[in-house]
Motif scaffolding. Structure first.
Motif, short mmCIF file in Angstrom:
data_model
loop_
_atom_site.label_atom_id
_atom_site.label_comp_id
_atom_site.label_asym_id
_atom_site.label_seq_id
_atom_site.Cartn_x
_atom_site.Cartn_y
_atom_site.Cartn_z
N ARG A 67 37.87 26.35 43.19
CA ARG A 67 38.09 25.36 44.26
C ARG A 67 36.79 24.96 44.93
N ALA A 68 35.83 25.89 45.01
CA ALA A 68 34.54 25.59 45.64
C ALA A 68 33.60 24.85 44.69
N GLY A 69 34.01 24.72 43.41
CA GLY A 69 33.24 23.93 42.47
C GLY A 69 32.26 24.68 41.60
N HIS A 70 32.38 26.00 41.53
CA HIS A 70 31.47 26.77 40.69
C HIS A 70 32.20 27.97 40.08
N LYS A 71 32.95 27.69 39.03
CA LYS A 71 33.73 28.71 38.33
C LYS A 71 32.81 29.82 37.81
N ALA A 72 33.25 31.06 37.96
CA ALA A 72 32.48 32.20 37.46
C ALA A 72 32.64 32.31 35.94
N ASP A 73 31.57 32.72 35.26
CA ASP A 73 31.61 32.96 33.82
C ASP A 73 32.13 34.35 33.49
N GLU A 74 31.90 35.29 34.39
CA GLU A 74 32.35 36.68 34.21
C GLU A 74 32.77 37.22 35.57
N ILE A 75 33.80 38.07 35.57
CA ILE A 75 34.19 38.80 36.78
C ILE A 75 34.46 40.24 36.37
N HIS A 76 33.77 41.17 37.03
CA HIS A 76 33.87 42.58 36.68
C HIS A 76 34.35 43.39 37.89
N PRO A 77 35.32 44.28 37.70
CA PRO A 77 35.68 45.19 38.78
C PRO A 77 34.53 46.17 39.02
N VAL A 78 34.38 46.60 40.25
CA VAL A 78 33.35 47.59 40.62
C VAL A 78 34.09 48.79 41.21
N PRO A 79 34.54 49.71 40.33
CA PRO A 79 35.36 50.82 40.80
C PRO A 79 34.59 51.94 41.51
N LEU A 80 33.29 52.08 41.23
CA LEU A 80 32.49 53.15 41.85
C LEU A 80 31.20 52.60 42.41
N THR A 81 30.82 53.07 43.60
CA THR A 81 29.54 52.68 44.18
C THR A 81 28.92 53.90 44.87
#
Length: 83
Positions: A67-81
């Motif tokens: 919707r903001a005009g910049h689709k992500a190419d990859e999305i990764h969960p970040v389960p540990l930090t």
């Protein structure tokens, strides 16, 4: 809520101003999907932009980016930090 790191590959030459504009576009509508974009980083030379968010799902993150005009190419969960 889970954390996600998403990556955009096609933003070569992005400036700090353009990164801020894109981030602010996400922030303006993030509540529609119960997403919160925490931070964004960019490498203008490679064109990669990274966004850290907290969201109910990767799909919610993508809907805001689209919707903001910049689709992500990859999305990764970040389960540990660690800090």
């Amino acid at each position: 809520m889970a954390k996600y790191m998403d990556v955009h590959h096609s933003m070569k030459g992005i400036t700090e101003e353009k990164l801020r504009e894109a981030h602010n576009a996400d922030l303006a509508i993030e509540k529609d999907e119960q997403v919160h974009f925490e931070m964004a980083w960019a490498d203008p030379e490679s064109g990669r932009v990274y966004c850290l968010s907290e969201a109910p799902s990767a799909e919610a993150v993508q809907r805001i980016h689209e919707r903001a005009g910049h689709k992500a190419d990859e999305i990764h969960p970040v389960p540990l930090t660690v800090q």
